[in-house]
Design a protein around this motif. Structure first.
Motif, PDB file in Angstrom:
ATOM      1  N   ASN A   9       2.112   1.797  -3.492  1.00  0.00           N
ATOM      2  CA  ASN A   9       1.060   2.330  -4.362  1.00  0.00           C
ATOM      3  C   ASN A   9       0.838   3.809  -4.114  1.00  0.00           C
ATOM      4  OD1 ASN A   9       0.686  -0.223  -5.465  1.00  0.00           O
ATOM      5  ND2 ASN A   9      -0.955  -0.754  -4.021  1.00  0.00           N
ATOM      6  N   ARG A  10       0.854   4.231  -2.856  1.00  0.00           N
ATOM      7  CA  ARG A  10       0.685   5.658  -2.553  1.00  0.00           C
ATOM      8  C   ARG A  10       1.827   6.485  -3.126  1.00  0.00           C
ATOM      9  NH1 ARG A  10      -0.891   3.652   2.652  1.00  0.00           N
ATOM     10  NH2 ARG A  10       1.204   4.124   3.432  1.00  0.00           N
ATOM     11  N   ASP A  11       3.044   5.997  -2.971  1.00  0.00           N
ATOM     12  CA  ASP A  11       4.186   6.747  -3.489  1.00  0.00           C
ATOM     13  C   ASP A  11       4.128   6.876  -5.017  1.00  0.00           C
ATOM     14  OD1 ASP A  11       5.055   6.964  -0.915  1.00  0.00           O
ATOM     15  OD2 ASP A  11       6.524   5.330  -1.058  1.00  0.00           O
ATOM     16  N   GLU A  25       0.821  -1.210   0.000  1.00  0.00           N
ATOM     17  CA  GLU A  25       0.000   0.000   0.000  1.00  0.00           C
ATOM     18  C   GLU A  25       0.858   1.264   0.000  1.00  0.00           C
ATOM     19  OE1 GLU A  25      -2.491  -0.407   3.381  1.00  0.00           O
ATOM     20  OE2 GLU A  25      -3.896  -1.797   2.402  1.00  0.00           O
ATOM     21  N   GLU A  26       1.963   1.238   0.748  1.00  0.00           N
ATOM     22  CA  GLU A  26       2.854   2.396   0.750  1.00  0.00           C
ATOM     23  C   GLU A  26       3.476   2.620  -0.629  1.00  0.00           C
ATOM     24  OE1 GLU A  26       6.889   3.964   3.074  1.00  0.00           O
ATOM     25  OE2 GLU A  26       5.916   2.072   3.636  1.00  0.00           O
ATOM     26  N   GLY A  52      -4.811   2.588  -1.357  1.00  0.00           N
ATOM     27  CA  GLY A  52      -3.803   3.214  -0.496  1.00  0.00           C
ATOM     28  C   GLY A  52      -4.304   3.567   0.877  1.00  0.00           C
ATOM     29  N   ARG A 102      -4.325  10.663   1.787  1.00  0.00           N
ATOM     30  CA  ARG A 102      -3.478   9.499   1.559  1.00  0.00           C
ATOM     31  C   ARG A 102      -2.345   9.813   0.589  1.00  0.00           C
ATOM     32  NH1 ARG A 102      -8.345   5.141   0.378  1.00  0.00           N
ATOM     33  NH2 ARG A 102      -9.379   5.316   2.416  1.00  0.00           N
ATOM     34  N   PHE A 103      -2.555  10.780  -0.279  1.00  0.00           N
ATOM     35  CA  PHE A 103      -1.585  11.052  -1.353  1.00  0.00           C
ATOM     36  C   PHE A 103      -1.024  12.462  -1.283  1.00  0.00           C
ATOM     37  CE2 PHE A 103      -5.201   8.455  -2.795  1.00  0.00           C
ATOM     38  CZ  PHE A 103      -4.567   7.229  -2.858  1.00  0.00           C
ATOM     39  N   LYS A 123       1.322   9.352  -5.913  1.00  0.00           N
ATOM     40  CA  LYS A 123       1.727  10.713  -5.555  1.00  0.00           C
ATOM     41  C   LYS A 123       2.708  11.283  -6.572  1.00  0.00           C
ATOM     42  CE  LYS A 123       2.694  11.228  -1.293  1.00  0.00           C
ATOM     43  NZ  LYS A 123       3.415  11.174   0.007  1.00  0.00           N
TER      44      LYS A 123
END
Length: 373
Positions: A171-173, A168-169, A199, A257-258, A176
């Motif tokens: 995917n967020r990165d 999940e981290e 995320g 989240r982003f 972003k």
């Protein structure tokens, strides 16, 4: 001195010298053929000699009797000297031929089994011993299989809970970075739709920031959420560059989240009053507001705001840590000039925190410029 050598068992018989080849033997009887010498036992009665079978030689009077197997008795020792008893032979194992086996301890009362004419047990060469049958009353096989399956399931669950946050981290990165690249190209407001659970961050309940607002983006009738990003926030002191979202009428958890989120119920960027920017404090160093506690008075940060096309600079003048319940009284303060407060959780934990970290900054109107290309 005349001695009868035939009666002495320890003396060898006198052998007649062999004649020279071709010459007559001086002791040969008359009429004996000349030539090759004959055995000295050739003239013995019953044909005594090497040609006689071994079992018949003892009865041959012309043959020297064999040496007795037992030694001759010893004569008594002179007076004054001890008379030692003959040496006793201990039973250390069977005798094979003329050699005695080694490593057998003497046994008293019962002779070695080999000495009784029994053959030694054959060696098991190249073969493995058969395994012993399982003991009764042990652990059932089905129970061992069940335990093995249970251990595998526990390991799988542990790996899932360890790997899932990492995925999940990541995917967020990635998302972003896509938002930042899009803003760098267009310098415009960005609108995107993302799944609700994309995320997801741990600790997103209602009133997570201590404000009694409702998140209007979490509509149960749709599986996607519409997000609007209006710029980017850069804090050089902690090396953070993150997208800036225009939050909906409430705490927009999905937007945070982003990146950071600008709350719509307070002053806007570049306007008089207090602008409130929220952000998560992820456990990974360098992610959003994770190191916001390092920003102190005298540090600067800036915001690229797409609706006006301007870059606004702010100078930090205060940092405070308050309880969650004190946040509404802080954010509703009235200011006549352009000010901003950065808000995040304190301390950084995996679950929900009960305190808030606030960093106050004042705008620098003289430093306002257009967003660089």
């Amino acid at each position: 001195m005349n001695q009868n050598y035939s009666q002495d068992p320890y003396r060898q018989p006198y052998r007649q010298p062999s004649r020279r080849p071709g010459g007559p033997s001086p002791n040969a009887p008359q009429g004996a053929p000349q030539g090759r010498p004959r055995s000295p036992y050739g003239s013995a009665p019953n044909g005594a000699g090497r040609e006689v079978p071994r079992q018949n030689r003892s009865a041959n009077p012309g043959r020297v009797p064999p040496r007795p197997s037992a030694p001759a008795p010893r004569s008594p020792r002179p007076a004054g000297q001890p008379n030692y008893q003959p040496r006793q032979q201990s039973n250390h194992g069977p005798v094979y031929g003329s050699r005695r086996t080694q490593g057998h301890a003497p046994q008293t009362g019962r002779p070695h089994p080999y000495a009784q004419g029994q053959d030694p047990a054959p060696r098991n060469k190249g073969k493995h011993k058969k395994s012993a049958p399982p003991k009764k009353g042990g652990v059932p096989k089905w129970l061992l299989i069940t335990l093995d399956v249970l251990i595998v399931v526990i390991i799988c669950f542990a790996l899932y809970f360890i790997i899932k946050p990492k995925i999940e981290e990541k995917n967020r990165d990635n998302f972003k970075q896509e938002l930042l690249d899009e803003f760098e190209k267009k310098k415009q407001v960005i609108k995107v739709n993302v799944p609700k659970d994309f995320g997801k961050v741990t600790g997103e309940p209602d009133e997570v920031f201590g404000l009694d607002f409702v998140d209007n983006t979490m509509d149960n009738t749709s599986d996607e959420v519409s997000l609007t990003y209006v710029g980017r926030l850069s804090v050089p002191k902690i090396q953070v560059v993150t997208p800036l979202a225009a939050m909906s009428n409430g705490v927009d958890y999905v937007s945070l989240r982003f990146g950071a989120g600008l709350h719509p119920d307070f002053a806007g960027i570049g306007e008089p009053g207090l602008s409130c920017v929220f952000g998560h404090r992820f456990l990974t160093s360098g992610k959003d507001f994770n190191r916001l506690d390092e920003v102190v008075a005298g540090d600067q940060f800036y915001i690229d705001y797409a609706p006006t096309g301007k870059r606004y600079f702010y100078s930090v003048y205060d940092q405070v840590i308050i309880d969650q319940d004190e946040l509404p009284a802080r954010v509703y303060e009235h200011f006549d000039d352009d000010r901003m407060v950065l808000i995040t959780c304190h301390p950084p934990v995996y679950d929900v925190s009960t305190e808030r970290l606030l960093v106050y900054a004042k705008a620098e109107p003289d430093l306002t410029i257009d967003i660089p290309d």
